[in-house]
Design a protein around this motif. Sequence first.
Motif, mmCIF file in Angstrom:
data_model
loop_
_atom_site.group_PDB
_atom_site.id
_atom_site.type_symbol
_atom_site.label_atom_id
_atom_site.label_comp_id
_atom_site.label_asym_id
_atom_site.label_seq_id
_atom_site.Cartn_x
_atom_site.Cartn_y
_atom_site.Cartn_z
ATOM 1 N N PRO A 189 0.811 -1.229 0.000
ATOM 2 C CA PRO A 189 0.000 0.000 0.000
ATOM 3 C C PRO A 189 0.845 1.280 0.000
ATOM 4 O O PRO A 189 0.403 2.318 -0.490
ATOM 5 C CB PRO A 189 -0.812 -0.102 1.298
ATOM 6 C CG PRO A 189 -0.903 -1.558 1.566
ATOM 7 C CD PRO A 189 0.412 -2.121 1.096
ATOM 8 N N GLU A 190 2.076 1.194 0.520
ATOM 9 C CA GLU A 190 2.971 2.357 0.533
ATOM 10 C C GLU A 190 3.712 2.524 -0.794
ATOM 11 O O GLU A 190 4.510 3.441 -0.939
ATOM 12 C CB GLU A 190 3.980 2.233 1.682
ATOM 13 C CG GLU A 190 3.344 2.247 3.050
ATOM 14 C CD GLU A 190 2.667 3.570 3.370
ATOM 15 O OE1 GLU A 190 3.199 4.634 3.002
ATOM 16 O OE2 GLU A 190 1.568 3.536 3.959
ATOM 17 N N GLY A 191 3.467 1.622 -1.743
ATOM 18 C CA GLY A 191 4.111 1.701 -3.049
ATOM 19 C C GLY A 191 5.446 0.993 -3.138
ATOM 20 O O GLY A 191 6.123 1.064 -4.161
ATOM 21 N N LEU A 192 5.837 0.289 -2.076
ATOM 22 C CA LEU A 192 7.105 -0.434 -2.095
ATOM 23 C C LEU A 192 6.955 -1.742 -2.864
ATOM 24 O O LEU A 192 5.877 -2.339 -2.894
ATOM 25 C CB LEU A 192 7.572 -0.710 -0.669
ATOM 26 C CG LEU A 192 7.816 0.541 0.171
ATOM 27 C CD1 LEU A 192 8.132 0.154 1.604
ATOM 28 C CD2 LEU A 192 8.939 1.382 -0.415
ATOM 29 N N VAL A 193 8.038 -2.171 -3.468
ATOM 30 C CA VAL A 193 8.030 -3.402 -4.255
ATOM 31 C C VAL A 193 7.807 -4.593 -3.335
ATOM 32 O O VAL A 193 8.569 -4.816 -2.395
ATOM 33 C CB VAL A 193 9.351 -3.558 -5.037
ATOM 34 C CG1 VAL A 193 9.399 -4.900 -5.758
ATOM 35 C CG2 VAL A 193 9.528 -2.402 -6.017
ATOM 36 N N ALA A 194 6.753 -5.351 -3.595
ATOM 37 C CA ALA A 194 6.434 -6.540 -2.805
ATOM 38 C C ALA A 194 6.760 -7.824 -3.562
ATOM 39 O O ALA A 194 6.876 -8.883 -2.952
ATOM 40 C CB ALA A 194 4.961 -6.529 -2.402
ATOM 41 N N ALA A 195 6.889 -7.750 -4.886
ATOM 42 C CA ALA A 195 7.230 -8.940 -5.674
ATOM 43 C C ALA A 195 7.855 -8.505 -6.996
ATOM 44 O O ALA A 195 7.471 -7.489 -7.573
ATOM 45 C CB ALA A 195 5.990 -9.783 -5.936
ATOM 46 N N ILE A 196 8.825 -9.285 -7.444
ATOM 47 C CA ILE A 196 9.450 -9.085 -8.749
ATOM 48 C C ILE A 196 9.513 -10.429 -9.459
ATOM 49 O O ILE A 196 9.367 -11.479 -8.828
ATOM 50 C CB ILE A 196 10.869 -8.483 -8.647
ATOM 51 C CG1 ILE A 196 11.814 -9.415 -7.870
ATOM 52 C CG2 ILE A 196 10.840 -7.089 -8.037
ATOM 53 C CD1 ILE A 196 13.282 -8.991 -7.923
ATOM 54 N N GLY A 197 9.756 -10.388 -10.744
ATOM 55 C CA GLY A 197 9.907 -11.653 -11.454
ATOM 56 C C GLY A 197 10.429 -11.498 -12.854
ATOM 57 O O GLY A 197 10.353 -10.416 -13.452
ATOM 58 N N SER A 198 10.963 -12.583 -13.347
ATOM 59 C CA SER A 198 11.373 -12.710 -14.726
ATOM 60 C C SER A 198 10.739 -13.990 -15.265
ATOM 61 O O SER A 198 11.177 -15.093 -14.922
ATOM 62 C CB SER A 198 12.901 -12.795 -14.846
ATOM 63 O OG SER A 198 13.275 -13.156 -16.163
ATOM 64 N N ASP A 199 9.688 -13.834 -16.061
ATOM 65 C CA ASP A 199 9.015 -15.010 -16.628
ATOM 66 C C ASP A 199 9.968 -15.795 -17.515
ATOM 67 O O ASP A 199 9.945 -17.016 -17.534
ATOM 68 C CB ASP A 199 7.780 -14.591 -17.416
ATOM 69 C CG ASP A 199 6.681 -14.018 -16.534
ATOM 70 O OD1 ASP A 199 6.682 -14.258 -15.309
ATOM 71 O OD2 ASP A 199 5.810 -13.310 -17.073
ATOM 72 N N GLU A 200 10.830 -15.094 -18.246
ATOM 73 C CA GLU A 200 11.776 -15.752 -19.151
ATOM 74 C C GLU A 200 12.744 -16.653 -18.390
ATOM 75 O O GLU A 200 13.002 -17.784 -18.779
ATOM 76 C CB GLU A 200 12.568 -14.699 -19.933
ATOM 77 C CG GLU A 200 13.578 -15.289 -20.897
ATOM 78 C CD GLU A 200 14.350 -14.219 -21.641
ATOM 79 O OE1 GLU A 200 15.524 -14.472 -21.924
ATOM 80 O OE2 GLU A 200 13.789 -13.149 -21.939
ATOM 81 N N ARG A 201 13.253 -16.176 -17.274
ATOM 82 C CA ARG A 201 14.210 -16.960 -16.479
ATOM 83 C C ARG A 201 13.537 -17.860 -15.453
ATOM 84 O O ARG A 201 14.182 -18.709 -14.854
ATOM 85 C CB ARG A 201 15.169 -16.007 -15.757
ATOM 86 C CG ARG A 201 16.034 -15.236 -16.732
ATOM 87 C CD ARG A 201 16.915 -14.251 -16.041
ATOM 88 N NE ARG A 201 17.935 -14.963 -15.264
ATOM 89 C CZ ARG A 201 18.796 -14.360 -14.474
ATOM 90 N NH1 ARG A 201 18.758 -13.064 -14.324
ATOM 91 N NH2 ARG A 201 19.680 -15.058 -13.804
ATOM 92 N N ARG A 202 12.248 -17.635 -15.207
ATOM 93 C CA ARG A 202 11.486 -18.349 -14.182
ATOM 94 C C ARG A 202 12.052 -18.081 -12.782
ATOM 95 O O ARG A 202 12.171 -18.957 -11.956
ATOM 96 C CB ARG A 202 11.400 -19.838 -14.477
ATOM 97 C CG ARG A 202 10.717 -20.141 -15.802
ATOM 98 C CD ARG A 202 10.615 -21.603 -16.080
ATOM 99 N NE ARG A 202 11.944 -22.198 -16.121
ATOM 100 C CZ ARG A 202 12.194 -23.483 -15.940
ATOM 101 N NH1 ARG A 202 11.221 -24.322 -15.747
ATOM 102 N NH2 ARG A 202 13.408 -23.939 -15.977
ATOM 103 N N HIS A 203 12.403 -16.803 -12.565
ATOM 104 C CA HIS A 203 12.871 -16.337 -11.263
ATOM 105 C C HIS A 203 11.820 -15.403 -10.694
ATOM 106 O O HIS A 203 11.382 -14.452 -11.362
ATOM 107 C CB HIS A 203 14.185 -15.561 -11.394
ATOM 108 C CG HIS A 203 15.363 -16.410 -11.702
ATOM 109 N ND1 HIS A 203 16.645 -15.914 -11.689
ATOM 110 C CD2 HIS A 203 15.474 -17.720 -12.022
ATOM 111 C CE1 HIS A 203 17.499 -16.870 -11.996
ATOM 112 N NE2 HIS A 203 16.814 -17.984 -12.213
ATOM 113 N N TYR A 204 11.410 -15.667 -9.450
ATOM 114 C CA TYR A 204 10.359 -14.876 -8.808
ATOM 115 C C TYR A 204 10.703 -14.606 -7.364
ATOM 116 O O TYR A 204 11.349 -15.429 -6.702
ATOM 117 C CB TYR A 204 9.014 -15.610 -8.886
ATOM 118 C CG TYR A 204 8.583 -15.904 -10.289
ATOM 119 C CD1 TYR A 204 7.996 -14.919 -11.067
ATOM 120 C CD2 TYR A 204 8.810 -17.156 -10.845
ATOM 121 C CE1 TYR A 204 7.617 -15.188 -12.383
ATOM 122 C CE2 TYR A 204 8.446 -17.428 -12.160
ATOM 123 C CZ TYR A 204 7.858 -16.434 -12.918
ATOM 124 O OH TYR A 204 7.501 -16.704 -14.210
ATOM 125 N N GLY A 205 10.255 -13.476 -6.882
ATOM 126 C CA GLY A 205 10.468 -13.152 -5.468
ATOM 127 C C GLY A 205 9.379 -12.237 -4.962
ATOM 128 O O GLY A 205 8.676 -11.605 -5.702
#
Length: 121
Positions: free
Chosen positions: A105-121
């Motif tokens: 809600p504060e606009g901070l990154v809660a998840a990232i990912g690269s579909d091509e590499r299949r890396h997620y966080g």
Amino acid sequence: TEYQAIIISGGPQSVTSKDAPAYDPELFHLKCPLLGICYGMQLMNYADGGTISKMATREDGVFDITFEHDSPIFKGLGSKSTVLLTHGDSVDQPAAGYSVLARSPEGLVAAIGSDERRHYG
């Protein structure tokens, strides 16, 4: 590689600290799916050239995050999800090839990912 997937979990350290645990950078170049949880997401981003920043205040508690990008990892979850966030550092700039998948809600990154590499966080 003999691994089917890798999960890197959380911890109290900061990936930018001089005392951060050592890791093998080759871990992020294996050809298998990778899931980074909390510290693991920050390490994945940092190791691939993204930036991490210490926040002015910690984000601790239950929050509704908003998904910003369609990604297979969140398929079927709708546009928001209630999650537990406990961190003092945050992804500032995602590494090349990664997208911001969700924000707090504060606009901070809660998840990232690269579909091509299949890396997620």
